[in-house]
Design a protein around this motif. Structure first.
Motif, mmCIF file in Angstrom:
data_model
loop_
_atom_site.group_PDB
_atom_site.id
_atom_site.type_symbol
_atom_site.label_atom_id
_atom_site.label_comp_id
_atom_site.label_asym_id
_atom_site.label_seq_id
_atom_site.Cartn_x
_atom_site.Cartn_y
_atom_site.Cartn_z
ATOM 1 N N ARG A 67 0.874 -1.279 0.112
ATOM 2 C CA ARG A 67 -0.056 -0.082 0.065
ATOM 3 C C ARG A 67 0.843 1.070 0.119
ATOM 4 O O ARG A 67 0.685 2.234 -0.680
ATOM 5 N N GLN A 68 2.006 1.344 0.664
ATOM 6 C CA GLN A 68 2.791 2.324 0.493
ATOM 7 C C GLN A 68 3.436 2.449 -0.875
ATOM 8 O O GLN A 68 3.671 3.813 -1.198
ATOM 9 N N ASN A 70 2.267 1.877 -3.575
ATOM 10 C CA ASN A 70 1.306 2.372 -4.589
ATOM 11 C C ASN A 70 0.683 3.656 -4.027
ATOM 12 O O ASN A 70 -0.290 3.911 -4.891
ATOM 13 N N GLY A 71 1.114 4.250 -2.978
ATOM 14 C CA GLY A 71 0.727 5.422 -2.762
ATOM 15 C C GLY A 71 -0.736 5.314 -1.986
ATOM 16 O O GLY A 71 -1.460 6.592 -1.837
ATOM 17 N N THR A 72 -1.175 4.289 -1.666
ATOM 18 C CA THR A 72 -2.518 4.085 -0.976
ATOM 19 C C THR A 72 -2.622 3.868 0.521
ATOM 20 O O THR A 72 -3.753 3.736 1.088
ATOM 21 N N LEU A 73 -1.522 3.899 1.005
ATOM 22 C CA LEU A 73 -1.322 3.869 2.641
ATOM 23 C C LEU A 73 -1.828 5.012 3.255
ATOM 24 O O LEU A 73 -1.278 6.256 3.110
ATOM 25 N N VAL A 74 -2.764 4.986 4.223
ATOM 26 C CA VAL A 74 -3.489 6.100 5.013
ATOM 27 C C VAL A 74 -3.361 5.599 6.638
ATOM 28 O O VAL A 74 -3.010 4.444 7.104
ATOM 29 N N ASP A 77 -5.088 2.684 7.875
ATOM 30 C CA ASP A 77 -4.507 1.253 7.677
ATOM 31 C C ASP A 77 -3.847 0.868 8.981
ATOM 32 O O ASP A 77 -3.898 -0.260 9.334
#
Length: 90
Positions: A67-68, A70-74, A77
């Motif tokens: 996720r980190q 591909n830039g989708t880690l929030v 999470d």
């Protein structure tokens, strides 16, 4: 995917190791096994439990790294992960 398959395999191995330990304990009680057999079975069970915990950890960390990457880690999470493992909130 590979990590999740490893977790499933280790869960099966854990169940098998648990049964082997119980069989050795019963054998020891009735006199057909010796103490070292029980200790070896117990050691195998705990090694499998350790390997299973490590595999689960690797799956969780791998998911977060993916996720980190591909830039989708929030932050949510990490909050979900903390709730899953019972970590105290700050």
């Amino acid at each position: 995917m590979s990590g999740q398959q490893q977790v499933k395999a280790l869960e099966s191995a854990e169940a098998s190791s648990q049964l082997a330990l119980e069989a050795n304990q019963l054998g020891y009680q009735v006199g057909v096994r010796i103490n070292i057999d029980v200790l070896n079975a117990q050691s195998q069970l705990f090694q499998t439990k350790r390997d299973l915990a490590q595999a689960r950890y690797n799956v969780l960390v791998g998911h977060l790294r993916l996720r980190q990457a591909n830039g989708t880690l929030v932050p949510e999470d990490l909050a979900q992960l903390n709730a899953l493992v019972g970590a105290p909130r700050r």
